[in-house]
Scaffold this motif. Structure first.
Motif: not given
Length: 242
Positions: A16, A23, A57, A111, A114, A142, A172, A181
């Motif tokens: 993350l 994550t 996650d 996540h 991303m 996501h 978020e 992010m």
């Protein structure tokens, strides 16, 4: 008549940002669509950028501790191989015969997407190939990060002028990860959509929202609460095509 097939693409990213926290993909966002599709005898194959194990996650496991569908999915010997030994995307990209059996491609959230699926050239090419072949492109939470940079054969954005949803800026903020992010998904989706079409969301954060556009070929869901609805939408469209 053979049963329809769906190619699921999971993230290979398991860190993350620079937080040191793990994550990956979000458990319920794969488990609930799987439950819907599997019950209808839809066959699912799972791929990821790197192939091999794709990490779930840990926070999504904790969030699903009272969710029997998710816990059964995580622990069943029938489903574990789906995410513990994924196919590399390279098995499918640029290979029309490999994607021919599939009616849809689906990106669960978490996540992780991303960070890798949003910028993966292989993932972007695969989405374009599914789209050009008239197949369904679907994503939840996501997961739409995998779509924001996809360009079609004519150079236009896949999402240009489309109606789309995804994890919102407000959601978020509420999970405290906006600054972690690489970008805010809602902002990036709006940028890809442009002046036409529109980003849609539920009346309140965490509410269910599923958006179906392009005659059923583009299906997006806002958040974990929307995962089952995305699975149901995929099923409706692909069974109508069979």
């Amino acid at each position: 008549m053979s049963a329809p097939k769906v190619l699921v693409v999971l993230t290979s990213h398991d860190k993350l940002g620079d937080t040191g926290k793990p994550t990956g993909w979000y458990l319920s966002e794969f488990a609930h669509p799987y439950d819907v599709l599997n019950a209808a005898s839809v066959s699912l194959t799972v791929a990821s950028p790197s192939g091999g194990p794709s990490k779930v996650d840990p926070s999504s496991i904790d969030a699903a501790k009272d969710d029997k569908i998710s816990t059964n999915f995580l622990n069943s010997s029938a489903t574990k191989p789906l995410f513990e030994s994924t196919h590399p995307l390279s098995d499918f990209v640029g290979n029309p015969s490999a994607i021919a059996p599939y009616s849809a491609i689906f990106f669960p959230g978490g996540h992780g997407p991303m960070f890798d699926l949003s910028v993966s050239p292989e993932s972007q090419q695969l989405v374009r190939e599914f789209w050009d072949a008239g197949k369904v492109v679907a994503a939840v939470c996501h997961g739409p990060a995998a779509l924001v940079n996809v360009k079609l054969s004519d150079g236009s954005s896949l999402l240009q002028g489309r109606k789309v949803t995804g994890f919102t800026n407000e959601e978020e903020d509420q999970v405290g990860l906006s600054k972690v992010m690489p970008f805010l998904l809602e902002d990036k989706l709006k940028e890809a959509i442009g002046t036409e079409g529109g980003f849609e969301k539920a009346d309140a954060p965490w509410g269910e929202k599923v958006v179906v556009d392009a005659g059923g070929r583009l299906i997006t869901g806002q958040n974990p609460a929307s995962a089952k609805g995305v699975g149901e939408a995929i099923l409706r469209v692909i069974t109508a095509k069979v």
